[in-house]
Design a protein around this motif. Structure first.
Motif, PDB file in Angstrom:
ATOM      1  N   UNK A  36       5.868  67.097 -51.518  1.00 34.08           N
ATOM      2  CA  UNK A  36       6.359  68.514 -51.611  1.00 34.08           C
ATOM      3  C   UNK A  36       5.783  69.269 -50.449  1.00 34.08           C
ATOM      4  N   UNK A  37       4.083  69.295 -51.110  1.00 31.74           N
ATOM      5  CA  UNK A  37       3.374  69.957 -50.648  1.00 31.74           C
ATOM      6  C   UNK A  37       3.205  69.592 -49.430  1.00 31.74           C
ATOM      7  N   UNK A  38       2.816  68.609 -48.802  1.00 31.43           N
ATOM      8  CA  UNK A  38       2.787  68.503 -47.705  1.00 31.43           C
ATOM      9  C   UNK A  38       3.443  68.799 -46.721  1.00 31.43           C
ATOM     10  N   UNK A  39       4.526  68.514 -47.389  1.00 35.52           N
ATOM     11  CA  UNK A  39       6.177  68.926 -46.344  1.00 35.52           C
ATOM     12  C   UNK A  39       7.074  67.765 -45.718  1.00 35.52           C
ATOM     13  N   UNK A  40       6.659  67.010 -46.654  1.00 34.02           N
ATOM     14  CA  UNK A  40       7.318  65.215 -46.538  1.00 34.02           C
ATOM     15  C   UNK A  40       8.561  65.667 -47.154  1.00 34.02           C
ATOM     16  N   UNK A  41       8.836  66.321 -48.531  1.00 31.86           N
ATOM     17  CA  UNK A  41       9.609  66.482 -49.242  1.00 31.86           C
ATOM     18  C   UNK A  41      10.101  67.838 -49.538  1.00 31.86           C
ATOM     19  N   UNK A  42      11.906  68.119 -49.420  1.00 32.27           N
ATOM     20  CA  UNK A  42      12.693  69.284 -49.023  1.00 32.27           C
ATOM     21  C   UNK A  42      12.356  69.805 -50.549  1.00 32.27           C
ATOM     22  N   UNK A  43      12.350  69.106 -51.265  1.00 33.65           N
ATOM     23  CA  UNK A  43      13.341  69.107 -53.098  1.00 33.65           C
ATOM     24  C   UNK A  43      12.799  68.312 -53.762  1.00 33.65           C
ATOM     25  N   UNK A  44      12.655  68.214 -55.304  1.00 33.01           N
ATOM     26  CA  UNK A  44      13.253  67.476 -56.070  1.00 33.01           C
ATOM     27  C   UNK A  44      13.659  67.706 -56.613  1.00 33.01           C
ATOM     28  N   UNK A  45      14.866  67.028 -57.618  1.00 30.50           N
ATOM     29  CA  UNK A  45      15.411  66.821 -58.495  1.00 30.50           C
ATOM     30  C   UNK A  45      15.441  66.386 -59.010  1.00 30.50           C
ATOM     31  N   UNK A  46      14.634  67.019 -60.740  1.00 32.21           N
ATOM     32  CA  UNK A  46      14.640  66.747 -61.891  1.00 32.21           C
ATOM     33  C   UNK A  46      16.119  66.600 -62.895  1.00 32.21           C
ATOM     34  N   UNK A  47      15.319  64.983 -63.802  1.00 33.92           N
ATOM     35  CA  UNK A  47      16.735  65.015 -65.249  1.00 33.92           C
ATOM     36  C   UNK A  47      15.852  66.271 -66.053  1.00 33.92           C
ATOM     37  N   UNK A  48      16.536  67.425 -67.269  1.00 30.85           N
ATOM     38  CA  UNK A  48      15.730  67.510 -67.929  1.00 30.85           C
ATOM     39  C   UNK A  48      15.796  66.679 -69.426  1.00 30.85           C
ATOM     40  N   UNK A  49      15.289  65.937 -69.510  1.00 28.15           N
ATOM     41  CA  UNK A  49      15.144  65.118 -70.287  1.00 28.15           C
ATOM     42  C   UNK A  49      14.747  65.815 -71.699  1.00 28.15           C
ATOM     43  N   UNK A  50      14.678  66.690 -71.779  1.00 28.58           N
ATOM     44  CA  UNK A  50      14.806  67.544 -73.411  1.00 28.58           C
ATOM     45  C   UNK A  50      15.672  67.716 -73.651  1.00 28.58           C
ATOM     46  N   UNK A  51      16.314  68.289 -72.610  1.00 26.11           N
ATOM     47  CA  UNK A  51      17.968  69.399 -73.248  1.00 26.11           C
ATOM     48  C   UNK A  51      18.755  67.324 -73.067  1.00 26.11           C
ATOM     49  N   UNK A  52      18.915  66.997 -72.548  1.00 24.38           N
ATOM     50  CA  UNK A  52      19.351  64.744 -72.925  1.00 24.38           C
ATOM     51  C   UNK A  52      19.356  64.387 -73.887  1.00 24.38           C
ATOM     52  N   UNK A  53      17.881  64.436 -74.437  1.00 26.62           N
ATOM     53  CA  UNK A  53      17.060  64.408 -75.953  1.00 26.62           C
ATOM     54  C   UNK A  53      18.288  64.553 -76.555  1.00 26.62           C
ATOM     55  N   UNK A  54      17.672  66.256 -77.018  1.00 26.07           N
ATOM     56  CA  UNK A  54      17.840  66.930 -78.164  1.00 26.07           C
ATOM     57  C   UNK A  54      19.710  66.447 -78.498  1.00 26.07           C
ATOM     58  N   UNK A  55      20.247  67.052 -76.921  1.00 24.18           N
ATOM     59  CA  UNK A  55      21.797  66.784 -77.464  1.00 24.18           C
ATOM     60  C   UNK A  55      22.534  65.348 -77.739  1.00 24.18           C
ATOM     61  N   UNK A  56      21.554  64.210 -77.259  1.00 23.45           N
ATOM     62  CA  UNK A  56      21.756  62.513 -78.242  1.00 23.45           C
ATOM     63  C   UNK A  56      21.767  63.020 -79.204  1.00 23.45           C
ATOM     64  N   UNK A  57      20.681  63.267 -79.500  1.00 26.58           N
ATOM     65  CA  UNK A  57      19.926  62.588 -81.083  1.00 26.58           C
ATOM     66  C   UNK A  57      21.123  63.697 -81.792  1.00 26.58           C
ATOM     67  N   UNK A  58      21.222  64.793 -81.127  1.00 26.56           N
ATOM     68  CA  UNK A  58      22.543  65.879 -82.480  1.00 26.56           C
ATOM     69  C   UNK A  58      23.481  64.837 -82.532  1.00 26.56           C
ATOM     70  N   UNK A  59      24.344  64.833 -81.194  1.00 27.50           N
ATOM     71  CA  UNK A  59      25.922  63.582 -80.952  1.00 27.50           C
ATOM     72  C   UNK A  59      25.178  62.782 -82.321  1.00 27.50           C
TER      73      UNK A  59
END
Length: 87
Positions: A36-59
């Motif tokens: 990103x900083x070198x401008x070779x990537x325009x965007x990063x799409x990250x998975x919200x692992x904290x939210x995902x893990x909380x939802x799975x544990x609740x289930x």
């Protein structure tokens, strides 16, 4: 640095200048942040692992408490999108 980069990023860096590539990658890592900083990537799409893990544990806890017979409350997870301006 190129020995740590994924093969695709190494190929892009060797084959094209940063202004001719529109690369979007998944997950924010040291390498994708550098892209990103070198401008070779325009965007990063990250998975919200904290939210995902909380939802799975609740289930799982609901299922263990006998409340698992109801339909899953699958709320959509909002992806975390990073661009150069994020840093």
């Amino acid at each position: 640095m190129s020995d740590k980069l994924p093969v695709q990023q190494v190929a892009l860096r060797e084959g094209r200048s940063a202004d001719r590539v529109a690369l979007i990658v998944n997950e924010l890592t040291e390498e994708s942040r550098a892209a990103l900083i070198d401008r070779y990537a325009h965007a990063v799409i990250a998975t919200p692992l904290d939210s995902l893990c909380r939802a799975l544990v609740t289930e799982m806890l609901d299922a263990a408490a006998g409340q698992g017979g109801r339909p899953a409350r699958s709320a959509p997870l909002e992806p975390q999108i990073y661009t150069l301006e994020s840093f």
